[in-house]
Design a protein around this motif. Structure first.
Motif, PDB file in Angstrom:
ATOM      1  N   THR B 109      27.024  23.776 -27.239  1.00  0.00           N
ATOM      2  CA  THR B 109      25.956  24.622 -27.777  1.00  0.00           C
ATOM      3  C   THR B 109      24.792  24.692 -26.789  1.00  0.00           C
ATOM      4  O   THR B 109      24.273  25.774 -26.493  1.00  0.00           O
ATOM      5  N   SER B 113      23.875  28.144 -24.983  1.00  0.00           N
ATOM      6  CA  SER B 113      22.551  28.684 -25.308  1.00  0.00           C
ATOM      7  C   SER B 113      21.695  28.779 -24.052  1.00  0.00           C
ATOM      8  O   SER B 113      20.938  29.733 -23.877  1.00  0.00           O
ATOM      9  N   LEU B 244      31.023  28.329 -32.403  1.00  0.00           N
ATOM     10  CA  LEU B 244      29.725  28.724 -31.878  1.00  0.00           C
ATOM     11  C   LEU B 244      29.134  29.969 -32.514  1.00  0.00           C
ATOM     12  O   LEU B 244      27.989  30.308 -32.243  1.00  0.00           O
ATOM     13  N   ILE B 247      25.469  30.290 -33.924  1.00  0.00           N
ATOM     14  CA  ILE B 247      24.225  30.108 -33.159  1.00  0.00           C
ATOM     15  C   ILE B 247      23.678  31.410 -32.605  1.00  0.00           C
ATOM     16  O   ILE B 247      22.568  31.433 -32.091  1.00  0.00           O
ATOM     17  N   SER B 250      20.133  32.360 -33.555  1.00  0.00           N
ATOM     18  CA  SER B 250      19.191  31.355 -33.045  1.00  0.00           C
ATOM     19  C   SER B 250      18.941  31.536 -31.561  1.00  0.00           C
ATOM     20  O   SER B 250      17.815  31.389 -31.087  1.00  0.00           O
ATOM     21  N   VAL B 251      20.016  31.853 -30.829  1.00  0.00           N
ATOM     22  CA  VAL B 251      19.879  32.035 -29.389  1.00  0.00           C
ATOM     23  C   VAL B 251      18.949  33.207 -29.098  1.00  0.00           C
ATOM     24  O   VAL B 251      18.044  33.101 -28.257  1.00  0.00           O
ATOM     25  N   GLU B 280      12.711  28.293 -35.717  1.00  0.00           N
ATOM     26  CA  GLU B 280      14.063  28.183 -36.245  1.00  0.00           C
ATOM     27  C   GLU B 280      14.042  27.517 -37.613  1.00  0.00           C
ATOM     28  O   GLU B 280      14.757  27.910 -38.528  1.00  0.00           O
ATOM     29  N   ARG B 294      21.835  19.760 -36.698  1.00  0.00           N
ATOM     30  CA  ARG B 294      22.240  21.162 -36.877  1.00  0.00           C
ATOM     31  C   ARG B 294      22.305  21.811 -35.515  1.00  0.00           C
ATOM     32  O   ARG B 294      21.368  21.679 -34.725  1.00  0.00           O
ATOM     33  N   ILE B 295      23.393  22.546 -35.239  1.00  0.00           N
ATOM     34  CA  ILE B 295      23.501  23.076 -33.880  1.00  0.00           C
ATOM     35  C   ILE B 295      22.470  24.164 -33.624  1.00  0.00           C
ATOM     36  O   ILE B 295      22.094  24.384 -32.486  1.00  0.00           O
ATOM     37  N   ASN B 296      21.944  24.815 -34.669  1.00  0.00           N
ATOM     38  CA  ASN B 296      20.891  25.811 -34.436  1.00  0.00           C
ATOM     39  C   ASN B 296      19.648  25.145 -33.864  1.00  0.00           C
ATOM     40  O   ASN B 296      18.903  25.739 -33.100  1.00  0.00           O
ATOM     41  N   ALA B 299      20.446  25.003 -30.252  1.00  0.00           N
ATOM     42  CA  ALA B 299      20.588  26.304 -29.596  1.00  0.00           C
ATOM     43  C   ALA B 299      19.243  26.960 -29.307  1.00  0.00           C
ATOM     44  O   ALA B 299      18.997  27.419 -28.188  1.00  0.00           O
TER      45      ALA B 299
END
Lengths: 148, 496
Positions: B109, B113, B244, B247, B250-251, B280, B294-296, B299
């Motif tokens: 991530t 990102s 992925l 995300i 978010s990216v 975010e 959290r991957i967000n 990212a």
């Protein structure tokens, strides 16, 4: 003494400003419409002195503590190693200078590792010699220059 | 568009390609190793680029800068220690993910990102740089003076130290900048009878001393043993690709925040990453999940800091105004190579500007290609004990700075600046405004005196055009902003 320590940073700024102000005395200041070389340095020195004194006064009033305590041992070891390079590198060559400097740096932490330090010193001197002398053609020698 | 294509031709030249690769690899290494920042690394590398073509030199130095943003996330995720300041926020969600056994997902991530954020930042640079250049080509000395003053004030108002300390540091930096021959009168200033001082203080020595040496002094005793990073391999990363999809928004949000903040003087990637993270959190329905992995949360800040790292070059290259100390060093590198920064740069050296832009994207491609398959290697590098780096830094600094003028004088200068920088650090004075004042100071003085010479000493000339008035208003707003904010917080908490 305690107050002096709190205000030290501001006083240091003011002191540097004062040094530059003294140094600017001999430069022609000129006028605001036609500035001489001394105008800008004089003005900046005055700004630095006032800012420094104001910071010192505020910190002393607030009893602000220094952000970090000064680590004298680390300062002396690192500073000494740099000074060694300045004094020795041209005459004593890269090998001797680097090894001595690396030993001086290794004296900073609690634990001293003699063999590892020697290996790092020798390896590092070979690396810097290869990059800077062979690669970039800097006028330095690896071993002490005995001819001069 | 044709300029960009010829830029790619420049960047794809084998020599430039090799130095671009070398720059991003070095930057990645510096990023992976906590404690050594991109600023220190760039100032150490600066002497090594003296023999190169200016385009090649800047391509490599820039590669170190944005490469460090990629590498920094690896240490953040695997070690819970930010590799660089702008990756600090990545630890919040990155490390919990790694602890949970999803290090591959977190790292992938961060890398993807970073790549997307960097690419969007480059697009912004391609679109906006020519606009700013065409606007600023009409600048006279008065507008230059106004813009440079804005840069100085922005440099002084670095968040977190208070305006007074910023002003003090900028003025000390400008004083250091006055050393040497005065351009207008040809008289020496503060030369103390030493010939080396006639050319002024070397920016290499000042930057190394202020940013490299205090870092070594502060850390040399603190590092006992390296912590054990969480293990990861490339297969874990490849298998995470299909997760992925979530995300993407978010990216884009992160890149928008980062791309906007990057060019603003004094902001930079670190602030961009923090703002992107809080944005975010505020856009989601369950903000309490942030901080638990959290991957967000990985990212957005990683897209933001990489976008900001790229757009930071816009004011540096198009106006000659560095927003961050790293950009000040890049500007110094240009000047060492005899290229005067300013709006005329893009027109006079199109190969340099567009070659650099193209190299950014190639560098980003190199980084993601290196980091995803070779993650096992970088993870090992994280665990190398830090005590090995200090002698290397000192040796590179001392031998490198010797090469600036082949004399020991600059080593003494590094020692003086390093000691001073360390004491400043102990008292909580940030070194960044000093360096910005040092680089911009001589330019401010020159344009001020040139403007006064043109107008015959008439100060109203400085505010005679709408452009310069607008810029001065911005400067005033920037000066007033911290005071207003302080007043607001005081009003908000009357009880205490």
């Amino acid at each position: 003494m305690k107050t002096l320590k709190d205000a030290g940073g501001g006083l240091l700024i003011a002191a540097i400003g004062l040094l530059f102000l003294l140094g600017a005395r001999e430069m022609p200041v000129g006028s605001l419409r036609n500035m001489g070389p001394g105008m800008v340095p004089t003005a900046l020195s005055v700004v630095a002195i006032f800012a420094g004194l104001a910071i010192a006064a505020l910190e002393a009033l607030r009893n602000a503590k220094a952000a970090m305590t000064l680590d004298l041992r680390a300062l002396v070891c690192v500073g000494g190693a740099i000074a060694l390079y300045a004094v020795l590198m041209e005459s004593a060559g890269l090998l001797a200078t680097t090894v001595i400097a690396v030993f001086l740096l290794a004296a900073a932490p609690q634990r001293f590792r003699p063999v590892e330090t020697l290996l790092v010193g020798v390896g590092l001197s070979v690396f810097t010699w290869a990059v800077f002398v062979k690669g970039l053609g800097m006028p330095l020698s690896f071993l002490p220059d005995l001819s001069s | 568009m044709t300029e960009l294509i010829s830029g790619f031709a420049t960047a794809l030249h084998p020599i430039n390609l090799i130095y671009c690769l070398a720059g991003v690899v070095l930057g990645n290494i510096v990023g992976v190793l906590p404690g050594i920042g991109a600023i220190a690394a760039i100032s150490i590398l600066l002497p090594l680029t003296f023999n190169l073509e200016p385009t090649t030199a800047v391509i490599m130095l820039a590669g170190v800068y944005y490469g460090a943003e990629y590498g920094g996330s690896i240490a953040s995720i695997l070690l819970n220690l930010p590799g660089t300041a702008s990756n600090a926020i990545t630890t919040l969600d990155g490390y919990p993910l790694a602890r949970r056994g999803e290090a591959g997902l977190a790292l992938l991530t961060a890398q993807v990102s970073s790549f997307a954020g960097g690419t969007l930042g480059i697009v912004a640079m391609v679109v906006f740089s020519p606009l700013i250049v065409s606007f600023s080509l009409s600048f006279g000395p008065a507008e230059y003076f106004a813009t440079l003053l804005l840069g100085l004030v922005a440099g002084a108002s670095v968040i977190g130290c208070g305006p007074l300390k910023g002003i003090a540091m900028v003025s000390i930096g400008m004083l250091f900048g006055t050393v040497g021959l005065d351009l207008n009168s040809g008289l020496p200033r503060y030369d103390l009878g030493i010939p080396n001082l006639l050319d002024g203080l070397s920016i290499v020595a000042v930057a190394m001393g202020l940013f490299g040496i205090p870092e070594v002094i502060a850390n040399i005793r603190a590092c006992q043993s390296a912590e054990k990073p969480i293990a990861v391999n490339a297969r874990a990363m490849f298998s995470a690709f299909r997760k992925l999809g979530v995300i993407i928004p978010s990216v884009f949000r992160g890149a928008a925040v980062g791309g906007t903040l990057g060019p603003l003087p004094g902001a930079g990637p670190t602030i961009a990453s923090f703002l992107a993270y809080s944005l975010e959190r505020s856009t989601t329905r369950n903000p309490e999940e942030f901080g638990t992995g959290r991957i967000n949360g990985v990212a957005a800040p990683e897209a933001a800091n990489n976008a900001a790292a790229q757009t930071a070059f816009i004011p540096t290259m198009t106006l000659g105004i560095p927003g961050t100390p790293t950009m000040a060093i890049i500007l110094g590198a240009l000047m060492i190579h005899g290229i005067s920064p300013g709006p005329q740069l893009v027109g006079e050296h199109p190969d340099l500007f567009w070659g650099l832009v193209a190299s950014f994207w190639l560098g980003n491609v190199f980084l993601i290609m290196l980091n995803v398959p070779l993650i096992g290697f970088w993870a090992k590098l994280v665990s190398v004990p830090r005590r090995f780096f200090f002698p290397v830094i000192i040796a590179l600094v001392c031998t490198g700075v010797f090469g600036v003028s082949n004399s020991s004088f600059d080593i003494w200068l590094v020692l003086g600046m390093g000691g001073l920088g360390y004491i400043f650090r102990c008292y909580g004075f940030p070194p960044a405004p000093l360096l910005i004042g040092f680089v911009l100071g001589p330019m401010v003085e020159e344009y001020l005196r040139r403007a006064l010479m043109i107008s015959g000493g008439d100060y109203t000339y400085l505010v005679s055009s709408p452009t310069s008035i607008t810029i001065h208003c911005l400067t005033a707003a920037l000066l007033a902003w911290p005071c207003l904010r302080a007043a607001k917080t005081r009003l908000a908490q009357p009880a205490s």
